[in-house]
Design a protein around this motif. Sequence first.
Motif, PDB file in Angstrom:
ATOM      1  N   VAL A  41       0.834  -1.209   0.000  1.00 28.30           N
ATOM      2  CA  VAL A  41       0.000   0.000   0.000  1.00 28.30           C
ATOM      3  C   VAL A  41       0.864   1.253   0.000  1.00 28.30           C
ATOM      4  CG1 VAL A  41      -1.637   1.339   1.371  1.00 28.30           C
ATOM      5  CG2 VAL A  41      -1.968  -1.117   1.082  1.00 28.30           C
ATOM      6  N   PHE A  42       1.958   1.218   0.743  1.00 28.65           N
ATOM      7  CA  PHE A  42       2.847   2.376   0.840  1.00 28.65           C
ATOM      8  C   PHE A  42       4.093   2.224  -0.033  1.00 28.65           C
ATOM      9  CE2 PHE A  42       0.404   2.165   4.801  1.00 28.65           C
ATOM     10  CZ  PHE A  42      -0.145   3.436   4.813  1.00 28.65           C
ATOM     11  N   ARG A  43       4.103   1.208  -0.885  1.00 22.21           N
ATOM     12  CA  ARG A  43       5.182   0.951  -1.842  1.00 22.21           C
ATOM     13  C   ARG A  43       6.521   0.667  -1.164  1.00 22.21           C
ATOM     14  NH1 ARG A  43       0.785   1.253  -3.695  1.00 22.21           N
ATOM     15  NH2 ARG A  43       0.155   2.175  -5.701  1.00 22.21           N
ATOM     16  N   ILE A  44       6.469   0.117   0.026  1.00 22.96           N
ATOM     17  CA  ILE A  44       7.715  -0.161   0.752  1.00 22.96           C
ATOM     18  C   ILE A  44       8.432  -1.379   0.165  1.00 22.96           C
ATOM     19  CG2 ILE A  44       8.744  -0.560   3.025  1.00 22.96           C
ATOM     20  CD1 ILE A  44       7.331   2.132   2.698  1.00 22.96           C
ATOM     21  N   THR A  45       7.702  -2.288  -0.457  1.00 24.46           N
ATOM     22  CA  THR A  45       8.323  -3.481  -1.042  1.00 24.46           C
ATOM     23  C   THR A  45       8.451  -3.366  -2.553  1.00 24.46           C
ATOM     24  OG1 THR A  45       6.147  -4.553  -1.120  1.00 24.46           O
ATOM     25  CG2 THR A  45       7.525  -4.990   0.808  1.00 24.46           C
ATOM     26  N   ASP A  46       8.307  -2.154  -3.068  1.00 24.96           N
ATOM     27  CA  ASP A  46       8.348  -1.940  -4.513  1.00 24.96           C
ATOM     28  C   ASP A  46       9.681  -2.410  -5.104  1.00 24.96           C
ATOM     29  OD1 ASP A  46       7.345  -1.041  -6.962  1.00 24.96           O
ATOM     30  OD2 ASP A  46       8.332   0.897  -6.749  1.00 24.96           O
ATOM     31  N   GLY A  47       9.602  -3.226  -6.148  1.00 25.14           N
ATOM     32  CA  GLY A  47      10.790  -3.685  -6.855  1.00 25.14           C
ATOM     33  C   GLY A  47      11.408  -4.964  -6.328  1.00 25.14           C
ATOM     34  N   LEU A  48      10.951  -5.449  -5.190  1.00 26.24           N
ATOM     35  CA  LEU A  48      11.584  -6.634  -4.606  1.00 26.24           C
ATOM     36  C   LEU A  48      11.271  -7.897  -5.412  1.00 26.24           C
ATOM     37  CD1 LEU A  48      11.176  -6.077  -0.754  1.00 26.24           C
ATOM     38  CD2 LEU A  48      13.104  -5.511  -2.231  1.00 26.24           C
ATOM     39  N   GLN A  49      10.033  -8.042  -5.865  1.00 23.96           N
ATOM     40  CA  GLN A  49       9.726  -9.225  -6.664  1.00 23.96           C
ATOM     41  C   GLN A  49      10.464  -9.195  -7.999  1.00 23.96           C
ATOM     42  OE1 GLN A  49       5.919 -10.168  -8.855  1.00 23.96           O
ATOM     43  NE2 GLN A  49       5.704 -11.654  -7.173  1.00 23.96           N
ATOM     44  N   LYS A  50      10.569  -8.017  -8.587  1.00 27.95           N
ATOM     45  CA  LYS A  50      11.265  -7.900  -9.864  1.00 27.95           C
ATOM     46  C   LYS A  50      12.710  -8.349  -9.738  1.00 27.95           C
ATOM     47  CE  LYS A  50      12.369  -4.595 -13.539  1.00 27.95           C
ATOM     48  NZ  LYS A  50      12.241  -3.183 -13.990  1.00 27.95           N
ATOM     49  N   GLU A  51      13.365  -7.989  -8.632  1.00 34.25           N
ATOM     50  CA  GLU A  51      14.768  -8.364  -8.463  1.00 34.25           C
ATOM     51  C   GLU A  51      14.954  -9.788  -7.972  1.00 34.25           C
ATOM     52  OE1 GLU A  51      18.836  -7.063  -6.007  1.00 34.25           O
ATOM     53  OE2 GLU A  51      17.118  -5.704  -6.052  1.00 34.25           O
ATOM     54  N   PHE A  52      14.094 -10.249  -7.058  1.00 35.04           N
ATOM     55  CA  PHE A  52      14.348 -11.529  -6.398  1.00 35.04           C
ATOM     56  C   PHE A  52      13.409 -12.654  -6.829  1.00 35.04           C
ATOM     57  CE2 PHE A  52      15.895  -8.174  -3.554  1.00 35.04           C
ATOM     58  CZ  PHE A  52      17.209  -8.574  -3.395  1.00 35.04           C
ATOM     59  N   GLY A  53      12.404 -12.325  -7.621  1.00 34.56           N
ATOM     60  CA  GLY A  53      11.523 -13.357  -8.136  1.00 34.56           C
ATOM     61  C   GLY A  53      10.348 -13.663  -7.225  1.00 34.56           C
ATOM     62  N   ALA A  54       9.378 -14.384  -7.788  1.00 34.75           N
ATOM     63  CA  ALA A  54       8.126 -14.666  -7.093  1.00 34.75           C
ATOM     64  C   ALA A  54       8.272 -15.708  -5.994  1.00 34.75           C
ATOM     65  CB  ALA A  54       7.073 -15.119  -8.099  1.00 34.75           C
ATOM     66  N   GLN A  55       9.403 -16.402  -5.936  1.00 30.92           N
ATOM     67  CA  GLN A  55       9.606 -17.366  -4.858  1.00 30.92           C
ATOM     68  C   GLN A  55      10.034 -16.682  -3.564  1.00 30.92           C
ATOM     69  OE1 GLN A  55       9.053 -20.806  -5.086  1.00 30.92           O
ATOM     70  NE2 GLN A  55       8.119 -20.148  -7.029  1.00 30.92           N
ATOM     71  N   ARG A  56      10.583 -15.475  -3.686  1.00 25.68           N
ATOM     72  CA  ARG A  56      11.103 -14.798  -2.496  1.00 25.68           C
ATOM     73  C   ARG A  56      10.341 -13.531  -2.137  1.00 25.68           C
ATOM     74  NH1 ARG A  56      17.233 -13.870  -2.461  1.00 25.68           N
ATOM     75  NH2 ARG A  56      16.753 -13.573  -0.242  1.00 25.68           N
ATOM     76  N   CYS A  57       9.483 -13.057  -3.017  1.00 23.92           N
ATOM     77  CA  CYS A  57       8.600 -11.931  -2.711  1.00 23.92           C
ATOM     78  C   CYS A  57       7.279 -12.194  -3.402  1.00 23.92           C
ATOM     79  CB  CYS A  57       9.206 -10.611  -3.168  1.00 23.92           C
ATOM     80  SG  CYS A  57       8.151  -9.173  -2.807  1.00 23.92           S
ATOM     81  N   PHE A  58       6.240 -12.457  -2.610  1.00 17.46           N
ATOM     82  CA  PHE A  58       4.985 -12.878  -3.228  1.00 17.46           C
ATOM     83  C   PHE A  58       3.783 -12.366  -2.446  1.00 17.46           C
ATOM     84  CE2 PHE A  58       6.662 -16.244  -0.518  1.00 17.46           C
ATOM     85  CZ  PHE A  58       5.590 -16.559   0.312  1.00 17.46           C
TER      86      PHE A  58
END
Length: 351
Positions: free
Chosen positions: A54-71
Amino acid sequence: MTTVAEAAAARAAANAGPEPVTFAKALTTAMADAMRADDGVVVFGEDVATLGGVFRITDGLQKEFGAQRCFDTPLAESGIVGMALGMAMNGLRPVIEMQFDAFAYPAFEQIASHVAKMHNRTRGKVTLPLVIRVPYAGGIGGVEHHCDSSEAYYAHTPGLKVFTPSSVADAYRLLREAIASDDPVVFMEPKKLYWSKEAVSLETLRSEFDAGATPRAEGRAAVVRPGTDATIIAYGPAVPPALAAAEAAALEGRSVEVVDVRTIVPFDDETVCASVRKTGRAVVVAEAQGFASVASEITARVQERCFHSLAAPVRRVTGFDIPFPAPKFEHWYLPGVDRILDTLDELQWED
């Protein structure tokens, strides 16, 4: 070849110091750095992957680390915490987001009955490296269920650590420490500070932390403004108004010290009490309602340990004992500079 203009620009940038960084960016960077350093760190919760939270604090984490580590997960806080509990018991380091403070209540049974007690229940055989991120408190024009100050519930629960940074640098340091901890940490993030900025170097913070050169912030309060006449003790979202009140008090000829608690559990009695013994007067400031609160506990600890050094009773400035009000009444509820100054005025200065 570097041109004269480019060299001049580089020198100007170096002399200017680090660029301002937001509180939110520090948190995002802390999670990303922890994920790069340890493949066992995983991030999940409601809308944290595709949307970035909601506050975009995790923005970009899935892009860098993949859906297994940020989902992303279903809208089921008890399920999020229960899954994180199992993952932590089996060697991973989950970092989960509760989205909003009051949204975490459906998961409280998991947190109080299992997360907090697992290490003790197994006689120390099972560690629980789990971070529960909770955006909390007011100041954003939200309504109830979006602006609760729920830290007392967690602080009252043995087995949990409770961190709440108020500065950009501490947001980075404390989150890295929380993720590295083998004990469960409830990481309380003041929502209204997400967009605050400070001129700090995240690269420097990263290298110092990775090298072990940064003094630990866990269990260490910080004197963020020195003073001699009175001490304001605050944490999280209450630190900025405490600093503003100290600045205003200086214009009236009073030197007010401000202590940022930083970690509610473990609590740093030594730093807090050293300040109060020096100044002889204390005011505790917190956004949460005052009855049976963290502010009450701090007041009691100071009163017990510093009684013979006090020139006046320890006072509190807190939210009122009501549900969080509608946005247009929020400024009346939140502890502000005027309320803090009024309380400072009542500290028996005439003697």
